[in-house]
Design a protein around this motif. Structure first.
Motif, short mmCIF file in Angstrom:
data_model
loop_
_atom_site.label_atom_id
_atom_site.label_comp_id
_atom_site.label_asym_id
_atom_site.label_seq_id
_atom_site.Cartn_x
_atom_site.Cartn_y
_atom_site.Cartn_z
N TYR A 219 0.86 -1.18 0.00
CA TYR A 219 0.00 0.00 0.00
C TYR A 219 0.90 1.22 0.00
O TYR A 219 1.40 1.69 1.01
N GLY A 220 1.15 1.72 -1.19
CA GLY A 220 2.03 2.85 -1.40
C GLY A 220 1.90 3.29 -2.85
O GLY A 220 0.83 3.13 -3.45
N PRO A 221 2.95 3.82 -3.46
CA PRO A 221 2.87 4.28 -4.84
C PRO A 221 2.41 3.21 -5.83
O PRO A 221 1.83 3.53 -6.87
N SER A 222 2.64 1.92 -5.52
CA SER A 222 2.20 0.86 -6.42
C SER A 222 0.68 0.80 -6.56
O SER A 222 0.15 0.20 -7.50
N LEU A 223 -0.05 1.42 -5.62
CA LEU A 223 -1.52 1.42 -5.70
C LEU A 223 -2.04 2.12 -6.95
O LEU A 223 -3.14 1.82 -7.41
N ALA A 224 -1.26 3.05 -7.50
CA ALA A 224 -1.73 3.77 -8.68
C ALA A 224 -1.83 2.85 -9.90
O ALA A 224 -2.76 2.96 -10.69
N ALA A 225 -0.88 1.94 -10.04
CA ALA A 225 -0.88 1.04 -11.19
C ALA A 225 -1.57 -0.29 -10.90
O ALA A 225 -1.86 -1.04 -11.83
N ALA A 226 -1.83 -0.58 -9.64
CA ALA A 226 -2.32 -1.90 -9.25
C ALA A 226 -3.59 -2.35 -9.97
O ALA A 226 -3.65 -3.50 -10.43
N PRO A 227 -4.62 -1.51 -10.12
CA PRO A 227 -5.83 -2.02 -10.78
C PRO A 227 -5.58 -2.54 -12.18
O PRO A 227 -6.05 -3.62 -12.54
N ALA A 228 -4.83 -1.79 -12.98
CA ALA A 228 -4.57 -2.20 -14.36
C ALA A 228 -3.64 -3.40 -14.42
O ALA A 228 -3.87 -4.35 -15.18
N VAL A 229 -2.57 -3.37 -13.61
CA VAL A 229 -1.60 -4.47 -13.63
C VAL A 229 -2.26 -5.79 -13.22
O VAL A 229 -2.14 -6.81 -13.90
N LEU A 230 -2.99 -5.77 -12.12
CA LEU A 230 -3.59 -7.00 -11.61
C LEU A 230 -4.72 -7.48 -12.50
O LEU A 230 -4.88 -8.69 -12.73
N ALA A 231 -5.52 -6.57 -13.03
CA ALA A 231 -6.62 -6.97 -13.92
C ALA A 231 -6.08 -7.72 -15.13
O ALA A 231 -6.64 -8.74 -15.56
N ALA A 232 -4.98 -7.23 -15.70
CA ALA A 232 -4.38 -7.90 -16.85
C ALA A 232 -3.84 -9.27 -16.48
O ALA A 232 -3.99 -10.25 -17.24
N GLN A 233 -3.20 -9.38 -15.33
CA GLN A 233 -2.64 -10.66 -14.91
C GLN A 233 -3.74 -11.67 -14.55
O GLN A 233 -3.63 -12.85 -14.86
N LEU A 234 -4.80 -11.20 -13.92
CA LEU A 234 -5.90 -12.09 -13.57
C LEU A 234 -6.63 -12.61 -14.80
O LEU A 234 -7.22 -13.68 -14.79
N ALA A 235 -6.58 -11.83 -15.86
CA ALA A 235 -7.28 -12.21 -17.09
C ALA A 235 -6.48 -13.20 -17.95
O ALA A 235 -7.02 -13.69 -18.95
N ASN A 236 -5.25 -13.49 -17.55
CA ASN A 236 -4.41 -14.37 -18.36
C ASN A 236 -3.80 -15.49 -17.52
O ASN A 236 -2.58 -15.58 -17.37
N PRO A 237 -4.65 -16.35 -16.96
CA PRO A 237 -4.12 -17.45 -16.15
C PRO A 237 -3.46 -18.52 -17.00
O PRO A 237 -3.68 -18.61 -18.22
#
Length: 241
Positions: A219-237
């Motif tokens: 929980y820090g600066p990485s929160l700004a990119a987290a939604p996009a980064v994780l959504a892409a990774q979750l979509a490509n199992p």
């Protein structure tokens, strides 16, 4: 003010917002990449003598990442401490804003404003996948109830099958994990470094999403990119044979 951080997320947040405030950090504080500070050991077993020798005005800790014994020992030695404990995305954004303001930030930093916009722009997704989320193996440990990472996943449409367990980090057997028949297995690369050849093979035939542990749990600066980064990774199992 002289600050020692025992929380990697907060080390990064303070370092990029208020340069010069930090005088010490843990061995696990890896961001920003050019961080050049005295190290005080790990998050679980820091060198308390080394911390005191740095003469901090404040030591930053997290209830989950750091040990109660170390917090108590620092307080008993007259060292001021600040405990954090965000369990939701909104809670993390609030705690970060409060901390940085109290440390002297005159305005909300750009990265925090960007994080607010990033999460606001992604309304909570209806739950579409039931998942288990191992964070360690040998033994297996999974996300349980009331965790920050669990809320991050929930906001992205992933329901944690162990969220109703009384323990925050249950230790089921592999057989018990498989028996839940998850629609998705979420495997972050920290604290255990799950990878394509270390993790998915334990769940043959089940979709496994390999995700960035930093974007899931920090929980820090990485929160700004987290939604996009994780959504892409979750979509490509990946699916092991």
């Amino acid at each position: 003010m002289r600050v020692v951080s025992l929380v990697p997320s907060l080390t990064e947040a303070v370092a990029v917002t208020l340069p010069g405030l930090l005088v010490g950090a843990t061995d696990w504080c890896t961001h920003p990449a050019d961080l050049d500070l005295p190290r005080v050991g790990g998050t679980k077993y820091p060198d308390l003598d080394r911390i005191r020798a740095l003469r901090p005005d404040l030591v930053l800790l997290n209830i989950e990442e750091n040990r109660r014994e170390d917090a108590a020992a620092l307080a008993a030695a007259g060292v001021s401490i600040r405990l954090t404990y965000p369990r939701t995305v909104d809670g993390a954004l609030t705690e970060l804003a409060d901390l940085l303001r109290d440390l002297g930030a005159s305005a909300e930093p750009d990265w925090l404003a960007s994080a607010r916009r990033a999460w606001a722009a992604r309304p909570e997704t209806p739950v579409t996948r039931r998942a288990v989320v191992p964070v360690w193996r040998r033994p297996w440990v999974v996300l349980g109830a009331d965790t920050f990472a669990g809320d991050v996943l929930r906001r992205l449409g992933v329901s944690n099958l162990y969220a109703e367990q009384p323990q925050r980090y249950p230790r089921p057997t592999l057989e018990q994990l498989r028996a839940t028949v998850p629609e998705l297995v979420v495997l972050p690369d920290e604290p255990y470094r799950f990878a394509r050849d270390d993790g998915p093979e334990a769940f043959p035939g089940m979709p496994c999403a390999l995700v960035s542990g930093r974007h899931l749990t920090w929980y820090g600066p990485s929160l700004a990119a987290a939604p996009a980064v994780l959504a892409a990774q979750l979509a490509n199992p990946v699916v092991a044979g």
